[in-house]
Design a protein around this motif. Structure first.
Motif, short mmCIF file in Angstrom:
data_model
loop_
_atom_site.label_atom_id
_atom_site.label_comp_id
_atom_site.label_asym_id
_atom_site.label_seq_id
_atom_site.Cartn_x
_atom_site.Cartn_y
_atom_site.Cartn_z
N HIS A 69 0.97 -1.10 0.22
CA HIS A 69 -0.05 0.14 -0.19
C HIS A 69 0.54 1.19 -0.23
O HIS A 69 1.69 1.15 0.34
N HIS A 71 1.23 3.61 2.39
CA HIS A 71 2.10 4.76 3.04
C HIS A 71 3.18 5.05 3.35
O HIS A 71 4.16 3.80 2.89
N HIS A 74 5.82 1.91 3.70
CA HIS A 74 5.78 0.88 3.22
C HIS A 74 6.47 1.38 2.28
O HIS A 74 7.38 -0.01 0.85
N HIS A 167 -7.37 -0.26 5.20
CA HIS A 167 -6.53 0.45 5.50
C HIS A 167 -5.72 1.20 4.84
O HIS A 167 -5.61 2.52 4.84
N ASP A 186 -0.40 -4.18 5.81
CA ASP A 186 -0.62 -3.92 7.00
C ASP A 186 -2.08 -4.09 7.65
O ASP A 186 -3.21 -3.43 8.68
ZN LIG Z 1 0.41 1.97 6.29
#
Ligand SMILES: [Zn+2]
Length: 321
Positions: A69, A71, A74, A167, A186
Protein backbone atom coordinates in the motif's frame (compact mmCIF):
# COMPACT_ATOMS: atom_id res chain seq x y z
CA UNK A 1 1.40 -29.72 0.85
CA UNK A 2 2.89 -28.73 -2.49
CA UNK A 3 6.52 -27.76 -2.67
CA UNK A 4 7.36 -24.09 -2.67
CA UNK A 5 9.86 -22.52 -4.97
CA UNK A 6 10.28 -19.06 -3.49
CA UNK A 7 12.04 -18.31 -0.26
CA UNK A 8 10.80 -15.51 1.96
CA UNK A 9 12.94 -13.57 4.41
CA UNK A 10 11.82 -10.88 6.80
CA UNK A 11 13.86 -7.68 7.01
CA UNK A 12 13.15 -5.16 9.78
CA UNK A 13 13.68 -1.42 9.44
CA UNK A 14 13.29 1.45 11.92
CA UNK A 15 10.72 4.23 11.35
CA UNK A 16 10.29 7.64 12.98
CA UNK A 17 6.66 6.73 13.69
CA UNK A 18 4.92 5.66 16.90
CA UNK A 19 4.22 2.27 15.29
CA UNK A 20 7.95 1.43 15.55
CA UNK A 21 9.73 -0.90 13.16
CA UNK A 22 8.35 -1.87 9.79
CA UNK A 23 9.08 -5.11 7.91
CA UNK A 24 9.84 -5.77 4.29
CA UNK A 25 10.11 -9.23 2.78
CA UNK A 26 12.81 -10.40 0.44
CA UNK A 27 11.45 -13.04 -1.89
CA UNK A 28 13.70 -15.09 -4.09
CA UNK A 29 12.14 -16.92 -7.01
CA UNK A 30 12.80 -16.36 -10.71
CA UNK A 31 13.61 -12.83 -9.63
CA UNK A 32 14.81 -11.15 -6.45
CA UNK A 33 12.04 -8.94 -5.12
CA UNK A 34 11.35 -6.86 -2.10
CA UNK A 35 7.79 -6.61 -0.81
CA UNK A 36 7.55 -3.11 0.68
CA UNK A 37 10.44 -0.75 1.14
CA UNK A 38 10.48 0.97 4.54
CA UNK A 39 10.55 4.70 5.17
CA UNK A 40 12.89 7.19 3.53
CA UNK A 41 15.47 7.78 6.28
CA UNK A 42 19.20 7.07 6.37
CA UNK A 43 18.65 4.81 9.40
CA UNK A 44 16.20 2.67 7.48
CA UNK A 45 18.46 2.52 4.42
CA UNK A 46 21.49 1.48 6.49
CA UNK A 47 19.48 -1.22 8.24
CA UNK A 48 18.24 -2.50 4.89
CA UNK A 49 21.70 -2.56 3.29
CA UNK A 50 23.13 -4.40 6.29
CA UNK A 51 20.39 -7.02 6.34
CA UNK A 52 20.62 -7.59 2.59
CA UNK A 53 24.34 -8.11 3.10
CA UNK A 54 23.70 -10.64 5.89
CA UNK A 55 21.80 -12.71 3.33
CA UNK A 56 24.46 -12.31 0.63
CA UNK A 57 22.88 -9.49 -1.39
CA UNK A 58 23.33 -5.81 -2.05
CA UNK A 59 20.78 -3.18 -3.17
CA UNK A 60 22.14 -3.68 -6.72
CA UNK A 61 20.68 -7.19 -6.72
CA UNK A 62 17.07 -6.17 -6.02
CA UNK A 63 15.17 -6.41 -9.31
CA UNK A 64 11.63 -5.56 -8.26
CA UNK A 65 9.76 -3.81 -5.50
CA UNK A 66 6.20 -4.89 -4.81
CA UNK A 67 4.12 -2.58 -2.61
CA UNK A 68 1.28 -3.60 -0.29
CA UNK A 69 0.00 0.00 0.00
CA UNK A 70 0.96 3.63 -0.37
CA UNK A 71 1.83 4.62 3.22
CA UNK A 72 5.28 6.21 3.59
CA UNK A 73 6.63 3.50 5.92
CA UNK A 74 6.05 0.96 3.14
CA UNK A 75 7.35 2.70 0.05
CA UNK A 76 10.01 5.10 1.30
CA UNK A 77 13.14 3.55 -0.19
CA UNK A 78 11.84 2.51 -3.60
CA UNK A 79 13.89 5.14 -5.44
CA UNK A 80 17.20 3.96 -3.95
CA UNK A 81 17.63 0.68 -5.82
CA UNK A 82 19.85 1.29 -8.86
CA UNK A 83 18.90 -1.79 -10.88
CA UNK A 84 15.19 -1.91 -10.30
CA UNK A 85 13.35 -3.30 -13.32
CA UNK A 86 9.85 -3.05 -11.97
CA UNK A 87 7.65 -1.46 -9.34
CA UNK A 88 4.34 -3.27 -8.89
CA UNK A 89 1.31 -2.29 -6.79
CA UNK A 90 -2.43 -1.78 -6.89
CA UNK A 91 -3.57 0.82 -9.47
CA UNK A 92 -4.82 3.05 -6.62
CA UNK A 93 -1.24 3.54 -5.49
CA UNK A 94 -0.36 5.33 -8.72
CA UNK A 95 -1.17 8.95 -7.72
CA UNK A 96 0.89 8.55 -4.54
CA UNK A 97 4.07 7.30 -6.17
CA UNK A 98 3.72 9.50 -9.23
CA UNK A 99 2.85 12.53 -7.06
CA UNK A 100 -0.24 13.49 -8.98
CA UNK A 101 -0.91 17.13 -8.02
CA UNK A 102 -4.51 17.06 -9.19
CA UNK A 103 -5.12 14.11 -6.86
CA UNK A 104 -3.45 15.87 -3.93
CA UNK A 105 -5.48 19.04 -4.32
CA UNK A 106 -8.62 16.92 -4.49
CA UNK A 107 -7.37 15.18 -1.34
CA UNK A 108 -7.12 18.48 0.56
CA UNK A 109 -10.49 19.69 -0.65
CA UNK A 110 -12.04 16.36 0.36
CA UNK A 111 -10.83 16.71 3.96
CA UNK A 112 -11.86 20.36 4.09
CA UNK A 113 -15.43 19.48 3.05
CA UNK A 114 -15.49 16.49 5.33
CA UNK A 115 -14.42 18.56 8.36
CA UNK A 116 -17.22 21.01 7.60
CA UNK A 117 -19.71 18.18 7.37
CA UNK A 118 -18.39 16.60 10.56
CA UNK A 119 -18.78 19.85 12.53
CA UNK A 120 -15.05 20.14 13.26
CA UNK A 121 -14.09 23.39 15.10
CA UNK A 122 -11.95 25.95 13.27
CA UNK A 123 -8.75 25.22 15.18
CA UNK A 124 -8.40 21.80 13.57
CA UNK A 125 -8.54 23.15 10.02
CA UNK A 126 -4.85 24.08 10.35
CA UNK A 127 -4.11 20.33 10.08
CA UNK A 128 -5.22 20.47 6.47
CA UNK A 129 -2.11 22.49 5.64
CA UNK A 130 0.15 19.67 6.80
CA UNK A 131 -1.57 16.81 4.96
CA UNK A 132 1.31 16.60 2.49
CA UNK A 133 4.06 16.55 5.12
CA UNK A 134 4.37 12.73 5.24
CA UNK A 135 5.41 12.78 1.57
CA UNK A 136 8.94 13.64 2.64
CA UNK A 137 9.28 10.10 4.04
CA UNK A 138 8.30 8.50 0.79
CA UNK A 139 9.67 7.85 -2.69
CA UNK A 140 8.76 9.10 -6.11
CA UNK A 141 8.69 6.78 -9.08
CA UNK A 142 6.57 5.19 -11.74
CA UNK A 143 4.17 2.33 -11.31
CA UNK A 144 5.27 -0.19 -13.96
CA UNK A 145 2.96 -3.08 -13.24
CA UNK A 146 -0.47 -3.15 -11.65
CA UNK A 147 -1.69 -5.95 -9.42
CA UNK A 148 -5.38 -6.61 -8.89
CA UNK A 149 -7.34 -9.53 -7.43
CA UNK A 150 -5.85 -12.86 -8.45
CA UNK A 151 -2.78 -11.48 -10.23
CA UNK A 152 0.49 -13.28 -9.55
CA UNK A 153 3.57 -11.31 -8.52
CA UNK A 154 5.77 -11.24 -11.67
CA UNK A 155 8.61 -13.73 -11.27
CA UNK A 156 6.89 -15.28 -8.26
CA UNK A 157 3.91 -17.03 -9.78
CA UNK A 158 3.01 -18.86 -6.59
CA UNK A 159 2.15 -15.59 -4.81
CA UNK A 160 -1.28 -14.26 -5.82
CA UNK A 161 -2.79 -10.86 -5.09
CA UNK A 162 -5.78 -10.43 -2.79
CA UNK A 163 -7.29 -6.94 -2.70
CA UNK A 164 -7.71 -5.95 0.95
CA UNK A 165 -8.85 -2.29 1.05
CA UNK A 166 -9.76 -0.60 4.34
CA UNK A 167 -6.52 0.48 6.00
CA UNK A 168 -5.65 2.04 2.63
CA UNK A 169 -7.56 2.17 -0.63
CA UNK A 170 -4.46 0.81 -2.38
CA UNK A 171 -3.99 -2.11 0.03
CA UNK A 172 -3.25 -5.57 -1.36
CA UNK A 173 -2.03 -8.77 0.30
CA UNK A 174 -0.35 -11.82 -1.23
CA UNK A 175 -1.41 -15.41 -0.73
CA UNK A 176 0.52 -18.58 -1.46
CA UNK A 177 -1.80 -21.56 -1.57
CA UNK A 178 1.03 -24.14 -1.44
CA UNK A 179 1.62 -23.40 2.26
CA UNK A 180 -1.47 -21.17 2.83
CA UNK A 181 0.73 -18.26 3.90
CA UNK A 182 -0.13 -14.60 3.59
CA UNK A 183 1.95 -11.45 3.20
CA UNK A 184 -0.54 -9.20 4.92
CA UNK A 185 0.91 -5.67 4.83
CA UNK A 186 -0.93 -3.60 7.43
CA UNK A 187 -4.28 -5.28 6.92
CA UNK A 188 -3.85 -7.78 9.71
CA UNK A 189 -1.38 -7.19 12.54
CA UNK A 190 -1.17 -9.31 15.65
CA UNK A 191 -0.35 -6.74 18.33
CA UNK A 192 -2.46 -3.76 17.22
CA UNK A 193 -5.61 -3.38 15.16
CA UNK A 194 -4.85 -1.53 11.96
CA UNK A 195 -7.06 1.50 11.46
CA UNK A 196 -9.31 1.89 8.48
CA UNK A 197 -8.38 5.34 7.18
CA UNK A 198 -10.45 7.93 5.36
CA UNK A 199 -9.42 8.77 1.84
CA UNK A 200 -11.10 10.72 -0.92
CA UNK A 201 -12.75 8.87 -3.78
CA UNK A 202 -10.21 7.67 -6.31
CA UNK A 203 -12.04 9.19 -9.27
CA UNK A 204 -13.46 12.67 -9.25
CA UNK A 205 -17.19 12.73 -8.56
CA UNK A 206 -17.38 9.25 -7.00
CA UNK A 207 -18.86 8.73 -3.54
CA UNK A 208 -16.29 8.57 -0.77
CA UNK A 209 -15.12 5.07 0.17
CA UNK A 210 -16.37 3.67 3.50
CA UNK A 211 -13.10 2.26 4.85
CA UNK A 212 -14.57 0.51 7.90
CA UNK A 213 -17.02 -1.40 5.72
CA UNK A 214 -14.25 -2.25 3.28
CA UNK A 215 -11.99 -3.35 6.13
CA UNK A 216 -14.68 -5.68 7.44
CA UNK A 217 -15.34 -7.07 3.97
CA UNK A 218 -11.59 -7.63 3.45
CA UNK A 219 -11.43 -9.46 6.79
CA UNK A 220 -14.43 -11.62 5.93
CA UNK A 221 -12.86 -12.43 2.60
CA UNK A 222 -9.80 -13.84 4.39
CA UNK A 223 -12.04 -15.99 6.59
CA UNK A 224 -13.01 -17.91 3.46
CA UNK A 225 -9.44 -19.09 2.95
CA UNK A 226 -7.28 -21.33 5.00
CA UNK A 227 -4.47 -19.19 6.42
CA UNK A 228 -1.30 -20.45 8.05
CA UNK A 229 1.63 -18.13 8.57
CA UNK A 230 1.01 -14.39 8.26
CA UNK A 231 3.95 -12.14 7.34
CA UNK A 232 2.80 -8.70 8.55
CA UNK A 233 4.05 -5.15 7.98
CA UNK A 234 4.57 -4.59 11.70
CA UNK A 235 5.01 -6.87 14.71
CA UNK A 236 5.65 -10.59 14.90
CA UNK A 237 5.11 -13.19 12.18
CA UNK A 238 2.08 -15.10 13.44
CA UNK A 239 -0.43 -17.89 12.98
CA UNK A 240 -4.10 -18.10 13.98
CA UNK A 241 -5.38 -15.45 11.58
CA UNK A 242 -8.99 -16.60 11.67
CA UNK A 243 -9.22 -16.27 15.43
CA UNK A 244 -7.62 -12.84 15.28
CA UNK A 245 -9.99 -11.70 12.53
CA UNK A 246 -13.01 -12.80 14.54
CA UNK A 247 -11.81 -10.91 17.60
CA UNK A 248 -11.08 -7.77 15.54
CA UNK A 249 -14.56 -7.86 14.02
CA UNK A 250 -16.14 -8.39 17.43
CA UNK A 251 -14.18 -5.51 18.98
CA UNK A 252 -15.35 -3.22 16.23
CA UNK A 253 -18.96 -4.23 16.79
CA UNK A 254 -18.56 -3.53 20.52
CA UNK A 255 -17.16 -0.09 19.84
CA UNK A 256 -20.04 0.62 17.46
CA UNK A 257 -22.43 -0.35 20.25
CA UNK A 258 -20.66 2.11 22.54
CA UNK A 259 -21.07 4.84 19.92
CA UNK A 260 -24.76 4.01 19.49
CA UNK A 261 -25.29 4.31 23.24
CA UNK A 262 -24.03 7.91 23.19
CA UNK A 263 -27.05 9.10 21.31
CA UNK A 264 -30.22 8.62 23.34
CA UNK A 265 -32.59 11.25 21.95
CA UNK A 266 -29.80 13.57 20.83
CA UNK A 267 -28.46 14.17 17.38
CA UNK A 268 -24.68 14.44 17.18
CA UNK A 269 -22.09 15.47 14.62
CA UNK A 270 -19.16 13.15 13.88
CA UNK A 271 -16.88 15.55 15.75
CA UNK A 272 -19.07 15.40 18.88
CA UNK A 273 -18.98 11.60 18.76
CA UNK A 274 -15.21 11.63 18.29
CA UNK A 275 -14.73 13.87 21.34
CA UNK A 276 -16.69 11.44 23.51
CA UNK A 277 -15.11 8.34 22.03
CA UNK A 278 -11.50 9.55 22.25
CA UNK A 279 -11.36 12.29 24.93
CA UNK A 280 -7.64 11.66 25.51
CA UNK A 281 -6.44 11.26 21.93
CA UNK A 282 -8.56 13.57 19.83
CA UNK A 283 -6.15 16.50 20.26
CA UNK A 284 -2.94 14.68 19.43
CA UNK A 285 -4.25 12.16 16.89
CA UNK A 286 -7.03 14.07 15.23
CA UNK A 287 -6.86 12.42 11.79
CA UNK A 288 -6.77 8.88 13.16
CA UNK A 289 -9.53 9.38 15.72
CA UNK A 290 -11.81 11.07 13.16
CA UNK A 291 -11.23 8.22 10.69
CA UNK A 292 -12.13 5.68 13.35
CA UNK A 293 -15.22 7.65 14.41
CA UNK A 294 -16.53 8.08 10.88
CA UNK A 295 -15.85 4.39 10.34
CA UNK A 296 -18.10 3.48 13.26
CA UNK A 297 -20.77 5.92 12.07
CA UNK A 298 -20.64 4.48 8.54
CA UNK A 299 -21.07 1.03 10.03
CA UNK A 300 -24.06 2.06 12.18
CA UNK A 301 -25.60 3.81 9.21
CA UNK A 302 -25.16 0.68 7.09
CA UNK A 303 -26.75 -1.39 9.89
CA UNK A 304 -29.66 1.09 9.80
CA UNK A 305 -29.18 1.80 13.50
CA UNK A 306 -28.37 5.45 12.82
CA UNK A 307 -29.74 7.84 10.29
CA UNK A 308 -28.93 11.49 9.62
CA UNK A 309 -30.12 14.93 8.63
CA UNK A 310 -28.25 18.03 7.52
CA UNK A 311 -28.22 21.27 9.50
CA UNK A 312 -26.57 23.72 7.15
CA UNK A 313 -23.33 21.96 6.14
CA UNK A 314 -23.28 19.81 9.25
CA UNK A 315 -24.34 16.19 9.09
CA UNK A 316 -26.12 15.17 12.28
CA UNK A 317 -26.66 11.54 13.15
CA UNK A 318 -29.51 10.26 15.27
CA UNK A 319 -30.98 6.91 16.26
CA UNK A 320 -33.16 5.32 13.61
CA UNK A 321 -36.35 4.32 15.46
ZN1 LIG B 1 -0.12 1.52 6.61
Amino acid sequence: MKTMRDTITQLTLPTPYAVGDVHCYLIKGDRLSLVDAGVKTEDAWEALVQQLKDYGYSPDDVEQVILTHHHPDHMGLVERFPNLKLIAAHPKLRPWIERNEEFFSRYEKFFYDMYLEAGVPDKYFAILKSLKKPLKWTSKGGLDHVLVEGDPIPGHEEWKTIETPGHAQSHISFYRSADVSLIGGDHLLEHISSNPLLEPPFEKGEKRPRPMLQYRASMEKLLKREIGTVYPGHGKIFEGAHELICSRLKKQEERAEKVLNMFGDKSLSAYEVCKQLFPKHIETQFGLTMSETLGQLDYLEQQRKLTFKYEGERKLYYVNR
